[in-house]
Design a protein around this motif. Sequence first.
Motif, mmCIF file in Angstrom:
data_model
loop_
_atom_site.group_PDB
_atom_site.id
_atom_site.type_symbol
_atom_site.label_atom_id
_atom_site.label_comp_id
_atom_site.label_asym_id
_atom_site.label_seq_id
_atom_site.Cartn_x
_atom_site.Cartn_y
_atom_site.Cartn_z
ATOM 1 N N ASP A 46 21.683 23.934 38.557
ATOM 2 C CA ASP A 46 20.393 23.536 39.117
ATOM 3 C C ASP A 46 19.711 24.720 39.804
ATOM 4 O O ASP A 46 18.485 24.820 39.804
ATOM 5 C CB ASP A 46 20.579 22.413 40.141
ATOM 6 N N LEU A 214 12.921 21.852 43.662
ATOM 7 C CA LEU A 214 13.894 21.545 42.617
ATOM 8 C C LEU A 214 13.382 20.393 41.750
ATOM 9 O O LEU A 214 12.903 19.386 42.259
ATOM 10 C CB LEU A 214 15.233 21.160 43.234
ATOM 11 N N LEU A 215 13.498 20.562 40.451
ATOM 12 C CA LEU A 215 13.141 19.525 39.487
ATOM 13 C C LEU A 215 14.327 19.297 38.568
ATOM 14 O O LEU A 215 14.988 20.254 38.138
ATOM 15 C CB LEU A 215 11.915 19.955 38.672
ATOM 16 N N ASP A 216 14.608 18.040 38.258
ATOM 17 C CA ASP A 216 15.803 17.716 37.470
ATOM 18 C C ASP A 216 15.848 18.438 36.141
ATOM 19 O O ASP A 216 16.917 18.784 35.642
ATOM 20 C CB ASP A 216 15.880 16.200 37.244
ATOM 21 N N SER A 217 14.686 18.661 35.553
ATOM 22 C CA SER A 217 14.646 19.240 34.212
ATOM 23 C C SER A 217 14.606 20.769 34.206
ATOM 24 O O SER A 217 14.669 21.385 33.144
ATOM 25 C CB SER A 217 13.425 18.719 33.464
ATOM 26 N N SER A 243 19.761 19.650 50.076
ATOM 27 C CA SER A 243 19.860 18.951 48.785
ATOM 28 C C SER A 243 21.325 18.877 48.365
ATOM 29 O O SER A 243 21.762 19.606 47.457
ATOM 30 C CB SER A 243 19.038 19.677 47.715
ATOM 31 N N LYS A 246 23.852 19.562 44.543
ATOM 32 C CA LYS A 246 23.246 20.359 43.480
ATOM 33 C C LYS A 246 24.248 21.378 42.946
ATOM 34 O O LYS A 246 25.112 21.882 43.678
ATOM 35 C CB LYS A 246 21.996 21.062 43.978
#
Length: 284
Positions: A46, A214-217, A243, A246
């Motif tokens: 991530d 942060l973005l999941d993709s 977060s 991660k």
Amino acid sequence: MKRLLGLIVLICNISFAQSGQPYQIYNAKGKKVTYKKMIRTLAKQDVVLFGEFHNNSLGHWLQLKVTEDLGSKRQLVLGAEMFEADNQVGVSNYVSGKIDESKFKEDVRLWNNYVTDYKPLIEYAKANQLNFVATNVPRRYASIVFKQGVEALDTLSLVDKSWIAPLPFPYDSELPGYKKMMSMFDDKDHANDNFPKAQAIKDATMGYFISQNLLDSKLFVHYNGSFHSDYFDGIYWYINKYSPGKRINTITMVESDNVGDFENDNLDRANFIIVIHTNILKSF
């Protein structure tokens, strides 16, 4: 700029054609790792924290190369210590094409080695329309912490506080990096605990703004001085605070006269440890 990077690579090839490799990658346990394996592993994360020596020309070339290769596998978000949070608008306007380079240089406080060392990363973001996050705390606020203590930050305006990790920010004086900073004082009775706290506000702010973007993709690739993430400390610790859970990998650089000989002092310094020959050119 491409000519400059090409010259660096050419010099490396000439200088080490007979004496061996200019660098060697190791894992945390001191085992040699191929570049391709490192990229495969980093692409699954991530966050990647790329710790650097600010003046190492080969290290900066590797940052761009790693970014390009990760970008061929994943969508990226980039960010860096070298850009302060209150300059985010200027950075975003430039990489999105809203302003030209001359305006960018007016709007953003650039490090003296920006052109040689960080411009290629900004231009990569611009060419590929990537978000580039200015993660660092404005230097003046770290100075306030050092001179007046953390409590002085409470007097800042809401706008000023928006460029800092939320107050009060987490702080653990027992973290190895901060303990090491305190050990630098010869006179323990006059040790200034504002010293590591001024470092911590930088780490906290970088960790916070990474977490906020942060973005999941997407994979977030962050560039910072190695001391901000070595031994899974500093920024790494703060990302886990902001977060949890991660997947984070770290890279660090060290220098050696013999890149084929891993020194035990570097064990567990990072997930990937790039040992660079001491004769590599310095950019300043």
